[in-house]
Design an enzyme around this catalytic site. Structure first.
Site, short mmCIF file in Angstrom:
data_model
loop_
_atom_site.label_atom_id
_atom_site.label_comp_id
_atom_site.label_asym_id
_atom_site.label_seq_id
_atom_site.Cartn_x
_atom_site.Cartn_y
_atom_site.Cartn_z
N ARG A 99 -20.67 -29.93 16.17
CA ARG A 99 -20.58 -30.88 15.06
C ARG A 99 -21.96 -31.02 14.45
O ARG A 99 -22.97 -31.14 15.16
CB ARG A 99 -20.07 -32.24 15.57
CG ARG A 99 -20.37 -33.39 14.64
CD ARG A 99 -19.63 -34.66 14.95
NE ARG A 99 -20.31 -35.83 14.44
CZ ARG A 99 -20.50 -36.13 13.15
NH1 ARG A 99 -20.03 -35.34 12.20
NH2 ARG A 99 -21.14 -37.23 12.80
N ARG B 276 -19.49 -29.92 2.17
CA ARG B 276 -20.67 -29.46 2.92
C ARG B 276 -20.34 -28.14 3.61
O ARG B 276 -21.18 -27.24 3.68
CB ARG B 276 -21.10 -30.52 3.92
CG ARG B 276 -22.37 -30.16 4.63
CD ARG B 276 -23.30 -31.33 4.83
NE ARG B 276 -23.65 -32.00 3.62
CZ ARG B 276 -23.61 -33.31 3.41
NH1 ARG B 276 -23.21 -34.11 4.38
NH2 ARG B 276 -23.97 -33.83 2.27
N SER C 239 -29.69 -40.30 8.70
CA SER C 239 -29.60 -40.47 7.23
C SER C 239 -29.98 -41.88 6.81
O SER C 239 -30.27 -42.11 5.63
CB SER C 239 -28.19 -40.15 6.74
OG SER C 239 -27.26 -41.03 7.35
N ASP C 240 -29.93 -42.84 7.74
CA ASP C 240 -30.33 -44.21 7.39
C ASP C 240 -30.83 -44.93 8.64
O ASP C 240 -30.45 -44.61 9.76
CB ASP C 240 -29.18 -44.98 6.73
CG ASP C 240 -27.87 -44.86 7.48
OD1 ASP C 240 -27.25 -43.78 7.43
OD2 ASP C 240 -27.48 -45.82 8.15
N GLU D 5 -22.70 -42.85 14.86
CA GLU D 5 -21.89 -42.00 13.98
C GLU D 5 -20.43 -42.27 14.36
O GLU D 5 -20.16 -43.28 15.01
CB GLU D 5 -22.30 -40.52 14.08
CG GLU D 5 -22.34 -39.96 15.49
CD GLU D 5 -21.04 -39.49 16.03
OE1 GLU D 5 -20.62 -38.38 15.66
OE2 GLU D 5 -20.44 -40.21 16.89
N MET D 6 -19.50 -41.40 13.97
CA MET D 6 -18.11 -41.78 14.15
C MET D 6 -17.21 -40.70 14.76
O MET D 6 -15.99 -40.85 14.74
CB MET D 6 -17.53 -42.25 12.79
CG MET D 6 -18.37 -43.38 12.19
SD MET D 6 -17.74 -44.04 10.65
CE MET D 6 -16.40 -45.04 11.25
N ARG E 221 -5.11 -29.60 2.72
CA ARG E 221 -5.67 -30.93 2.41
C ARG E 221 -7.07 -30.87 1.82
O ARG E 221 -7.85 -31.81 1.94
CB ARG E 221 -5.75 -31.80 3.68
CG ARG E 221 -4.41 -32.23 4.18
CD ARG E 221 -4.53 -33.00 5.47
NE ARG E 221 -3.20 -33.39 5.88
CZ ARG E 221 -2.78 -34.64 5.99
NH1 ARG E 221 -3.59 -35.64 5.77
NH2 ARG E 221 -1.56 -34.91 6.34
N HIS F 123 -2.50 -28.35 10.84
CA HIS F 123 -3.42 -28.80 9.80
C HIS F 123 -4.40 -27.74 9.31
O HIS F 123 -5.29 -28.04 8.53
CB HIS F 123 -4.20 -30.03 10.29
CG HIS F 123 -3.31 -31.17 10.67
ND1 HIS F 123 -2.84 -31.35 11.96
CD2 HIS F 123 -2.78 -32.17 9.93
CE1 HIS F 123 -2.05 -32.42 11.99
NE2 HIS F 123 -2.00 -32.94 10.78
N1 HPA Z 1 -22.60 -45.81 10.76
C1 HPA Z 1 -21.70 -44.91 11.13
N2 HPA Z 1 -21.81 -43.62 10.81
C2 HPA Z 1 -22.87 -43.24 10.10
C3 HPA Z 1 -23.84 -44.15 9.68
C4 HPA Z 1 -23.71 -45.49 10.05
O1 HPA Z 1 -24.53 -46.35 9.70
N3 HPA Z 1 -24.76 -43.46 8.96
C5 HPA Z 1 -24.36 -42.16 8.95
N4 HPA Z 1 -23.21 -42.03 9.63
#
Ligand code: HPA
Length: 235
Positions: free
Chosen positions: A87, A24, A203-204, A179-180, A43, A4
């Site tokens: 990361r 980014r 970020s939130d 996060e994920m 990709r 990849h």
């Molecule tokens: N959930 C998952 N990942 C994220 C979120 C969230 O609310 N905000 C920024 N990354």
């Protein structure tokens, strides 16, 4: 070349900064590095290698979610001899004790993901950062007088869900944010004996709905990018 990533062997630095978003990665390379070279665009997932204050660094995207960062980080570690992946991403705060723009250094990532179990037979659902990158980042932040919190976070496979409450695993491990990707990165690094850290900008704030707007994000991420690059010099 790996499956990849199109870079030739030797075109990727020992230290890689990994945002989720390919644009980014491009922004960081163009605004923070010198002598940049685009070494992969497979990709449209851009990887650039360049110099930060004379230190060779690669910046390239992970994509979103455990499967995606699992692929990119594995190929970086195994095909390009990368030692350290930092990361750099965003997260949602589970608690109003956090504020947008807060900077977090992840101590442990908790997850319901099957990634670690089915890839490496790692049965734990809480994985620590790997190697010295976490403490180098903490020391670098202290030397630069940058505010940084260390915390456990939840790596979720899910962004949208029916129940808006805090998931059980996040309560169990005292995770302040979600996060994920971090869990899969830490799993790969643990199995391969490599270094991995995750720096996040809040970020939130999930309980209040407060968030950094998309056009404020570029600017908002500058302290995290600078901290990751300064830490890279000290690795
Ligand atoms: N959930 C998952 N990942 C994220 C979120 C969230 O609310 N905000 C920024 N990354």
């Amino acid at each position: 070349m790996s499956v990849h990533i199109a870079a030739q062997k030797g075109q990727i630095a020992k230290t890689v900064l990994q945002p989720g978003d390919p644009l980014r990665a491009k922004y960081i390379a163009e605004n923070f590095l010198e002598d940049i070279k685009l070494v992969s665009k497979t990709r449209n997932v851009f990887y650039y290698t360049g110099l930060y204050k004379g230190k060779e660094v690669t910046v390239g995207a992970s994509g979103m979610g455990a499967p995606s960062i699992g692929i990119y980080s594995y190929e970086l570690y195994t095909e390009y001899d990368v030692d350290t992946i930092i990361r750099i991403g965003t997260c949602g705060g589970y608690t109003s004790e956090l504020n947008v723009y807060d900077l977090l250094n992840v101590e442990n990532a908790a997850s319901e993901s099957t990634y670690a179990k089915y890839s490496w037979e790692i049965e734990e659902d809480l994985l620590p950062h790997q190697g010295k990158a976490f403490s180098v980042i903490n020391d670098t932040a202290r030397n630069l007088s940058k505010e940084l919190k260390t915390t456990n976070i939840h790596t979720s496979d899910i962004f949208y869900r029916k129940n808006p409450g805090i998931p059980e695993i996040a309560k169990k491990y005292n995770c302040s944010a979600v996060e994920m990707e971090a869990f899969a990165l830490f799993a790969n690094a643990q199995y391969l004996g490599k270094n991995a850290a995750t720096l996040l900008t809040v970020s939130d704030i999930i309980p209040t709905g407060e968030y950094i707007s998309a056009d404020q994000r570029e600017q908002a991420l500058t302290p995290m990018i600078e901290l990751a690059l300064e830490a890279a010099i000290n690795l």
